[in-house]
Design a protein around this motif. Structure first.
Motif, PDB file in Angstrom:
ATOM      1  N   TYR A 129    -118.195 -53.259  14.610  1.00  0.00           N
ATOM      2  CA  TYR A 129    -118.198 -52.578  15.907  1.00  0.00           C
ATOM      3  C   TYR A 129    -118.922 -53.457  16.922  1.00  0.00           C
ATOM      4  O   TYR A 129    -119.749 -54.288  16.549  1.00  0.00           O
ATOM      5  CB  TYR A 129    -118.870 -51.208  15.800  1.00  0.00           C
ATOM      6  CG  TYR A 129    -117.943 -50.136  15.274  1.00  0.00           C
ATOM      7  CD1 TYR A 129    -116.972 -49.583  16.091  1.00  0.00           C
ATOM      8  CD2 TYR A 129    -118.017 -49.702  13.956  1.00  0.00           C
ATOM      9  CE1 TYR A 129    -116.106 -48.605  15.613  1.00  0.00           C
ATOM     10  CE2 TYR A 129    -117.161 -48.730  13.469  1.00  0.00           C
ATOM     11  CZ  TYR A 129    -116.205 -48.182  14.303  1.00  0.00           C
ATOM     12  OH  TYR A 129    -115.343 -47.234  13.845  1.00  0.00           O
ATOM     13  N   GLY A 158    -120.632 -42.732   6.733  1.00  0.00           N
ATOM     14  CA  GLY A 158    -120.905 -44.103   7.111  1.00  0.00           C
ATOM     15  C   GLY A 158    -120.289 -45.126   6.177  1.00  0.00           C
ATOM     16  O   GLY A 158    -120.494 -46.327   6.347  1.00  0.00           O
ATOM     17  N   ALA A 159    -119.513 -44.663   5.204  1.00  0.00           N
ATOM     18  CA  ALA A 159    -118.910 -45.584   4.243  1.00  0.00           C
ATOM     19  C   ALA A 159    -117.840 -46.453   4.896  1.00  0.00           C
ATOM     20  O   ALA A 159    -117.539 -47.542   4.414  1.00  0.00           O
ATOM     21  CB  ALA A 159    -118.302 -44.802   3.081  1.00  0.00           C
ATOM     22  N   GLY A 160    -117.265 -45.961   5.989  1.00  0.00           N
ATOM     23  CA  GLY A 160    -116.212 -46.715   6.663  1.00  0.00           C
ATOM     24  C   GLY A 160    -114.837 -46.073   6.570  1.00  0.00           C
ATOM     25  O   GLY A 160    -113.838 -46.681   6.944  1.00  0.00           O
ATOM     26  N   LYS A 161    -114.795 -44.833   6.099  1.00  0.00           N
ATOM     27  CA  LYS A 161    -113.507 -44.165   5.913  1.00  0.00           C
ATOM     28  C   LYS A 161    -112.766 -44.003   7.245  1.00  0.00           C
ATOM     29  O   LYS A 161    -111.599 -44.377   7.364  1.00  0.00           O
ATOM     30  CB  LYS A 161    -113.712 -42.777   5.266  1.00  0.00           C
ATOM     31  CG  LYS A 161    -114.485 -42.806   3.964  1.00  0.00           C
ATOM     32  CD  LYS A 161    -114.602 -41.431   3.338  1.00  0.00           C
ATOM     33  CE  LYS A 161    -115.452 -40.449   4.129  1.00  0.00           C
ATOM     34  NZ  LYS A 161    -116.880 -40.803   4.187  1.00  0.00           N
ATOM     35  N   SER A 162    -113.467 -43.449   8.227  1.00  0.00           N
ATOM     36  CA  SER A 162    -112.805 -43.231   9.521  1.00  0.00           C
ATOM     37  C   SER A 162    -112.399 -44.554  10.149  1.00  0.00           C
ATOM     38  O   SER A 162    -111.307 -44.670  10.728  1.00  0.00           O
ATOM     39  CB  SER A 162    -113.733 -42.476  10.477  1.00  0.00           C
ATOM     40  OG  SER A 162    -114.111 -41.245   9.932  1.00  0.00           O
ATOM     41  N   THR A 163    -113.265 -45.542  10.047  1.00  0.00           N
ATOM     42  CA  THR A 163    -112.962 -46.852  10.618  1.00  0.00           C
ATOM     43  C   THR A 163    -111.697 -47.423   9.986  1.00  0.00           C
ATOM     44  O   THR A 163    -110.831 -47.957  10.687  1.00  0.00           O
ATOM     45  CB  THR A 163    -114.145 -47.800  10.403  1.00  0.00           C
ATOM     46  OG1 THR A 163    -115.335 -47.179  10.880  1.00  0.00           O
ATOM     47  CG2 THR A 163    -113.929 -49.112  11.130  1.00  0.00           C
TER      48      THR A 163
HETATM   49  N1  LIG Z   1    -118.048 -46.205  17.635  1.00  0.00           N
HETATM   50  C1  LIG Z   1    -118.925 -46.795  16.792  1.00  0.00           C
HETATM   51  N2  LIG Z   1    -119.770 -47.740  17.250  1.00  0.00           N
HETATM   52  C2  LIG Z   1    -120.641 -48.333  16.424  1.00  0.00           C
HETATM   53  N3  LIG Z   1    -120.761 -48.079  15.107  1.00  0.00           N
HETATM   54  C3  LIG Z   1    -119.945 -47.147  14.587  1.00  0.00           C
HETATM   55  C4  LIG Z   1    -118.990 -46.453  15.399  1.00  0.00           C
HETATM   56  N4  LIG Z   1    -118.320 -45.581  14.617  1.00  0.00           N
HETATM   57  C5  LIG Z   1    -118.839 -45.730  13.381  1.00  0.00           C
HETATM   58  N5  LIG Z   1    -119.800 -46.667  13.353  1.00  0.00           N
HETATM   59  C6  LIG Z   1    -120.566 -47.124  12.182  1.00  0.00           C
HETATM   60  O1  LIG Z   1    -119.659 -47.707  11.276  1.00  0.00           O
HETATM   61  C7  LIG Z   1    -119.964 -47.342   9.953  1.00  0.00           C
HETATM   62  C8  LIG Z   1    -118.772 -46.646   9.332  1.00  0.00           C
HETATM   63  O2  LIG Z   1    -118.561 -45.413   9.984  1.00  0.00           O
HETATM   64  P1  LIG Z   1    -117.339 -44.446   9.696  1.00  0.00           P
HETATM   65  O3  LIG Z   1    -116.108 -45.243   9.570  1.00  0.00           O
HETATM   66  O4  LIG Z   1    -117.358 -43.385  10.714  1.00  0.00           O
HETATM   67  O5  LIG Z   1    -117.741 -43.840   8.255  1.00  0.00           O
HETATM   68  P2  LIG Z   1    -117.238 -42.524   7.527  1.00  0.00           P
HETATM   69  O6  LIG Z   1    -116.030 -42.035   8.230  1.00  0.00           O
HETATM   70  O7  LIG Z   1    -116.972 -42.950   6.141  1.00  0.00           O
HETATM   71  O8  LIG Z   1    -118.355 -41.538   7.575  1.00  0.00           O
HETATM   72  C9  LIG Z   1    -121.215 -46.486  10.025  1.00  0.00           C
HETATM   73  O9  LIG Z   1    -122.323 -47.306   9.794  1.00  0.00           O
HETATM   74  C10 LIG Z   1    -121.210 -45.975  11.433  1.00  0.00           C
HETATM   75  O10 LIG Z   1    -122.511 -45.743  11.882  1.00  0.00           O
END
Ligand SMILES: Nc1ncnc2c1ncn2[C@@H]1O[C@H](COP(=O)(O)OP(=O)(O)O)[C@@H](O)[C@H]1O
Ligand SMILES: [Mg+2]
Lengths: 265, 253
Positions: B30, B57-62
């Motif tokens: 990010y 925070g695992a990165g699933k949504s990302t």
């Molecule tokens: N918009 C963003 N800006 C900066 N960091 C982010 C953002 N969205 C998520 N993160 C970080 O990226 C990592 C993965 O997040 P995310 O994909 O939301 O995990 P999950 O969906 O598995 O809970 C986490 O450390 C989170 O804090």
């Protein structure tokens, strides 16, 4: 939803007025407002006739008799901005107040003008309330779109409407969180000290802003994911019928009569 | 049961059906410097329903945001044989139906109809076709009567259903659902599980709902710290107490 009805002005119904094409309703509302604005000061019979039209329309829409009246008081404070005309119109003084250095006098012309401004805004507000009470918000937006209001503006109004509810829920949650933590902090004054409350309120506004900002990014993502590429498209679900044309013609005739009455009597 | 790494799995899974989602060595950082994906590789075969689990925070949504190019990291992402390039984006966005975690983000239009029509309309379909698709999609999720309702009047369970309809109307082949059962009461959750079981689509579903995983998905991918740490048979993974504990997953029985 907890806040579902807080901002909703729409009164569900199936009257002739409800079923009119929203474009026709918007146009008639605008014409009605313009007609009020161009009526001369002190044209009381014409103002009364306009009010009669409103009462008739509200009855046709099967709204409770006092519905428009009750809601219209909301707008009265804004009309008070016009009080200065009471004192600034030249004419026969009716009443005067001696102040050190100058005199404030209410003239007869000033009173007539003030009452006319009040009547105009009060009638116009009631008409707008009638419009929103009998037209679903999305239909209103479609109407604006078809009346050539720029798409961006209509879209912004649409998002505002949609997220007002979400934002209100979010604010409600924050308020509850504050209430939960403020019990018994300050001796005697339940709910915390003023300074503390003000500080929390400030932080809350900041919170809401940040959350809304983040949400806007997520909503944008959701739009792009479904093919949005910078141009909002909408469909046109409304069809003008014979009845709509009749209603528009009728409104024009009535307004013309009101104008003639207002300018000649 | 040893933890299986993605690289070793790919070959095992790929024999029978063609992969429709293909992610290889994906890295993403990010703008604020957070390394969210640190070398993710996985494949999903056509028609497969896969659970994606892992701690917050695992990165699933990302990862999900990469599947239709909302984010673009380093590495390779292919969907239906198309790589994620600018020319392919509109096509891929039609193929991958993203359903976001919060239905209030997904449902941005005033009425249910407008929201379900948004995708097909912006794909450039004629109005008649759009109307037909909206009807079909709403029928699929059991919300046919709701077309003219205002989104903010719906319950959260109904919002989730409509959110799924918004991508069904685009004729998506692959559903990417982010925590679909979060925040649902038991009955709404139950009916959502029923709906996901019925839909004959490829699915990648991120979730913390391990009961749903066990019930619905034959295959589970575990992510942690931006990597795939396990990928395989759901029954096997759920039986691996050490693995579950190491990654903050709990199967409450
Ligand atoms: N918009 C963003 N800006 C900066 N960091 C982010 C953002 N969205 C998520 N993160 C970080 O990226 C990592 C993965 O997040 P995310 O994909 O939301 O995990 P999950 O969906 O598995 O809970 C986490 O450390 C989170 O804090
Ligand atoms: Mg997430």
């Amino acid at each position: 939803m907890s806040t579902g009805s807080t901002f909703d002005r729409y009164q569900h119904g199936d009257s002739a007025i409800h079923r009119l094409d929203p474009r026709v309703k918007v146009v008639i509302t605008l014409l009605f407002i313009v007609s009020n604005v161009i009526l001369p000061d002190g044209a009381w019979p014409a103002f009364a006739a306009a009010w009669g039209v409103l009462i008739l329309a509200s009855a046709l829409a099967r709204l409770a008799p006092a519905f428009l009246l009750r809601r219209s008081f909301l707008a009265l404070p804004f009309a008070l901005a016009a009080v200065t005309v009471l004192f600034t119109q030249p004419g026969q003084p009716l009443w005067s107040l001696r102040l050190p250095g100058s005199t404030l006098a209410i003239s007869d012309a000033g009173l007539v003008r003030f009452a006319s401004i009040l009547a105009r805004s009060w009638l116009s507000v009631q008409m707008a309330i009638l419009l929103t009470a009998t037209t679903q918000f999305p239909d209103l937006m479609h109407a604006l779109r078809h009346l050539r209001v720029p798409g961006v503006i209509v879209a912004i109004i649409g998002f505002m409407y949609r997220y007002l509810f979400v934002l209100a829920d979010e604010a409600g949650r924050l308020l509850r969180a504050r209430a939960a933590r403020s019990a018994g902090t300050a001796r005697g004054s339940g709910g915390g000290r003023l300074v503390w409350r003000a500080r929390v309120a400030g932080a809350m506004v900041g919170q809401l802003f940040v959350r809304s900002f983040e949400r806007s990014e997520r909503v944008y993502n959701a739009m792009v994911a479904r093919g949005y590429r910078g141009h909002l498209l909408t469909m046109s679900p409304h069809v003008i019928t014979q009845r709509d044309r009749l209603a528009l013609a009728l409104a024009l005739i009535v307004l013309a009569f009101i104008q003639v009455a207002g300018h000649s009597l | 049961m040893p933890i299986q790494h993605a690289e070793t799995i790919i070959d095992n899974l790929n024999g029978s059906r063609p992969a429709t989602v293909h992610v290889a060595n994906l890295h993403f950082r990010y703008p604020d410097g957070t390394l969210a994906l640190n070398g993710v590789s996985l494949q999903v075969a056509h028609g497969e329903k896969v659970a994606l689990v892992g701690p917050n925070g695992a990165g699933k949504s990302t990862l999900m945001l990469h599947l239709n190019g909302l984010l673009q990291g380093e590495g390779n992402v292919e969907v239906g044989g198309l790589s994620l390039t600018k020319e392919h984006l509109p096509l891929i966005r039609g193929k991958v139906g993203m359903v976001f975690q919060n239905p209030d983000d997904q449902l941005f239009s005033p009425t249910v109809f407008d929201d379900v029509a948004f995708g097909p309309l912006h794909m450039g379909l004629p109005e008649e076709e759009v109307r037909k698709r909206v009807q079909n999609a709403l029928a699929h999720v059991g919300m046919s009567d709701a077309a003219s309702r205002l989104s903010h009047h719906l319950s959260i369970g109904q919002k989730k259903r409509v959110a799924i309809a918004t991508v069904l109307s685009m004729d998506a082949e692959i559903l990417a659902l982010d925590e679909p059962s979060a925040g649902l009461d038991p009955r709404a959750r139950r009916s959502l599980i029923g709906l996901l079981r019925e839909l004959p689509l490829t699915m990648l579903v991120s979730t913390h709902d391990m009961m749903m995983v066990r019930e619905l998905f034959a295959r589970t991918i575990v992510m942690d710290g931006g990597r795939v740490v396990a990928d395989g048979d759901t029954a096997t993974i759920l039986a691996d107490q050490a693995l579950l504990e190491a990654h903050g997953l709990e199967l409450m029985v």
